[in-house]
Design a protein around this motif. Structure first.
Motif, PDB file in Angstrom:
ATOM      1  N   GLY A 141      41.205  34.167 -28.302  1.00  0.00           N
ATOM      2  CA  GLY A 141      42.202  33.327 -27.415  1.00  0.00           C
ATOM      3  C   GLY A 141      41.840  33.242 -25.950  1.00  0.00           C
ATOM      4  N   ARG A 142      40.628  34.030 -25.396  1.00  0.00           N
ATOM      5  CA  ARG A 142      40.220  34.172 -24.161  1.00  0.00           C
ATOM      6  C   ARG A 142      38.977  33.112 -23.825  1.00  0.00           C
ATOM      7  NH1 ARG A 142      37.949  38.936 -20.159  1.00  0.00           N
ATOM      8  NH2 ARG A 142      36.261  37.524 -19.507  1.00  0.00           N
ATOM      9  N   PRO A 143      39.239  31.953 -22.886  1.00  0.00           N
ATOM     10  CA  PRO A 143      38.061  31.266 -22.783  1.00  0.00           C
ATOM     11  C   PRO A 143      36.884  32.027 -22.309  1.00  0.00           C
ATOM     12  CG  PRO A 143      39.964  30.631 -21.608  1.00  0.00           C
ATOM     13  CD  PRO A 143      40.442  32.048 -22.040  1.00  0.00           C
ATOM     14  N   ALA A 144      35.820  31.608 -22.461  1.00  0.00           N
ATOM     15  CA  ALA A 144      34.476  32.045 -22.256  1.00  0.00           C
ATOM     16  C   ALA A 144      34.420  31.851 -20.725  1.00  0.00           C
ATOM     17  CB  ALA A 144      33.461  31.513 -23.104  1.00  0.00           C
ATOM     18  N   ASP A 145      33.068  32.213 -20.103  1.00  0.00           N
ATOM     19  CA  ASP A 145      32.875  32.106 -18.846  1.00  0.00           C
ATOM     20  C   ASP A 145      32.160  30.630 -18.550  1.00  0.00           C
ATOM     21  OD1 ASP A 145      32.184  31.988 -16.238  1.00  0.00           O
ATOM     22  OD2 ASP A 145      30.916  33.714 -16.368  1.00  0.00           O
ATOM     23  N   TYR A 146      33.211  29.654 -18.649  1.00  0.00           N
ATOM     24  CA  TYR A 146      32.601  28.145 -18.527  1.00  0.00           C
ATOM     25  C   TYR A 146      31.766  27.728 -17.280  1.00  0.00           C
ATOM     26  CZ  TYR A 146      34.535  27.347 -23.164  1.00  0.00           C
ATOM     27  OH  TYR A 146      34.806  27.528 -24.523  1.00  0.00           O
ATOM     28  N   TRP A 288      46.026  34.830 -26.809  1.00  0.00           N
ATOM     29  CA  TRP A 288      46.172  35.724 -27.841  1.00  0.00           C
ATOM     30  C   TRP A 288      46.210  35.638 -29.028  1.00  0.00           C
ATOM     31  CZ3 TRP A 288      44.917  39.888 -24.755  1.00  0.00           C
ATOM     32  CH2 TRP A 288      44.906  39.879 -23.341  1.00  0.00           C
ATOM     33  N   ALA A 289      45.272  34.889 -29.643  1.00  0.00           N
ATOM     34  CA  ALA A 289      45.252  34.744 -31.014  1.00  0.00           C
ATOM     35  C   ALA A 289      45.257  35.922 -31.612  1.00  0.00           C
ATOM     36  CB  ALA A 289      43.895  33.907 -31.526  1.00  0.00           C
TER      37      ALA A 289
END
Ligand SMILES: Cc1ncc(COP(=O)(O)O)c(C=O)c1O
Length: 374
Positions: A141-146, A288-289
């Motif tokens: 659930g946390r985005p990657a470092d886009y 927070w999947a």
């Protein structure tokens, strides 16, 4: 009372009447395939994802597949992806005849490490493959470092595809997941933060041309005329019934994300002195999947047994890095290997996480984890 790992029943109880009416409306109008709810859902998803186009489809796996088909990815091409992810990520690359190249992940982020991308490109070239794309997975659930990934993708002319199966609803530097990559794929599998009652998914983009191609691929490669097939496609539609259910779930989604965040904060406060809790630096907002802790230096099996003896479910996502799975053993690994991706499966433990986790039950879970570490 049993403790649920993900409590879909509590959510259903909250909106059951609205879901029953939404299903009844579909049964009444009878447009089970590409009915009005499908288009209504797509409009809402595009707004939430901060993009012009949201294309619903049959699953998160199809969403990845359709996005790469639209880019013409196939044999001779390399697609960089994290070595620690769900199997659908490398599977779709391999299904198209392209080659997944497994890249290192961050120990604290669980996500692809931008510092590993150039090693991945070099590995692809050593194998005489053309690097075409990066799939960034927003694990748990946390985005990657886009920001870093977009810079690298632009520098090396790579297509950036976000596997946001676990992160729809999350944000990065005030931009919604959906708008962070060239194309974003998500899943509505029932256990996902936004889930339907079966399989479902969506593809989001701001690219008008690519959106048209992806819509066509979803419908068997149809052209303007229904019986003029202009490219090879798939049967990748989302059922109207699932769209109707998702529209009802969207009405409580923002509130559910707040509740998930509160649960995550309570876990962090209760556990951070004893175990590695997920890092969430400024600018990142997770949905927070999963709430996944790390237990370096502890006997995880013992912890799991102690939790299980108290009726507390806990799971290991994922027990192996991709490169150790039988089907993926022969594909290239970036650089000198992926020590973090290899280590994480031995250390991670996902705890019950859902918007309806009561404080008293969560206190019991936290106390049980702490006691098991003694
Ligand atoms: C990271 C990731 N990618 C892709 C998928 C595939 O989604 P689906 O099960 O809807 O095909 C999932 C979920 O199952 C996932 O967790």
């Amino acid at each position: 009372m049993s403790i649920e790992f993900i409590d879909l029943k509590a959510q259903q109880n909250r909106i059951r009447a609205a879901i029953d009416s939404a299903i009844a409306r579909v049964l009444d109008h009878g447009q089970y395939i590409m009915g009005p709810e499908v288009y209504e859902l797509e409009e809402r998803l595009a707004v939430l994802g901060g993009v012009r186009h949201a294309i619903s489809c049959a699953s998160g796996t199809d969403a990845l597949l359709i996005a790469m088909m639209a880019k013409g990815i196939g044999p001779g091409d390399a697609v960089l992806c994290p070595d620690f992810t769900y199997t659908a990520t490398p599977e779709t690359i391999a299904l198209l005849g392209a080659t997944p190249v497994f890249v290192e992940v961050g120990l604290d982020t669980f996500n692809i490490d931008p510092a590993g991308i150039e090693a991945g490109i070099a590995s692809a070239e050593r194998h005489e493959l053309k690097p075409k794309a990066i799939i960034a997975v927003d694990l748990f659930g946390r985005p990657a470092d886009y920001d870093a990934l977009r810079t690298l993708a632009a520098r090396h002319h790579l297509f950036l595809l976000a596997d946001a199966a676990q992160s729809f609803g999350a944000a990065y530097n005030d931009s919604a997941v959906g708008s962070l990559a060239d194309v974003t794929a998500t899943s509505f599998f029932p256990a996902k933060p936004l889930g339907c009652y079966g399989d479902g998914g969506a593809i989001l983009t701001n690219d008008d041309d690519l959106a048209e191609i992806m819509k066509s691929i979803r419908l068997h490669g149809r052209g303007d005329d229904k019986y003029d097939i202009v490219r090879v496609g798939v049967n990748g539609r989302l059922d109207t019934l699932q769209a109707a259910i998702l529209i009802q779930k969207l009405s409580i989604f923002a509130d559910e994300i707040e509740r998930r965040d509160a649960v995550a904060s309570r876990y962090a406060a209760g556990l951070r002195d004893r175990v590695a809790v997920p890092a969430m630096p400024d600018g990142y907002r997770s949905v927070w999947a999963q709430y996944t802790i790390r237990l370096p230096g502890h006997d995880r099996d013992r912890v799991m047994k102690a939790l299980s003896s108290q009726g507390i479910p806990a799971h290991v996502y994922y027990p192996r890095p991709v490169h150790e799975q039988t089907a993926y053993r022969d594909y290239p690994i970036a650089g000198n290997g992926t020590p973090n991706a290899t280590r994480l499966p031995r250390e991670v433990l996902s705890l019950p996480m859902h918007p309806y986790l009561e404080r008293a039950i969560q206190d019991r879970i936290i106390a049980a984890v702490l006691a098991a570490l003694e």
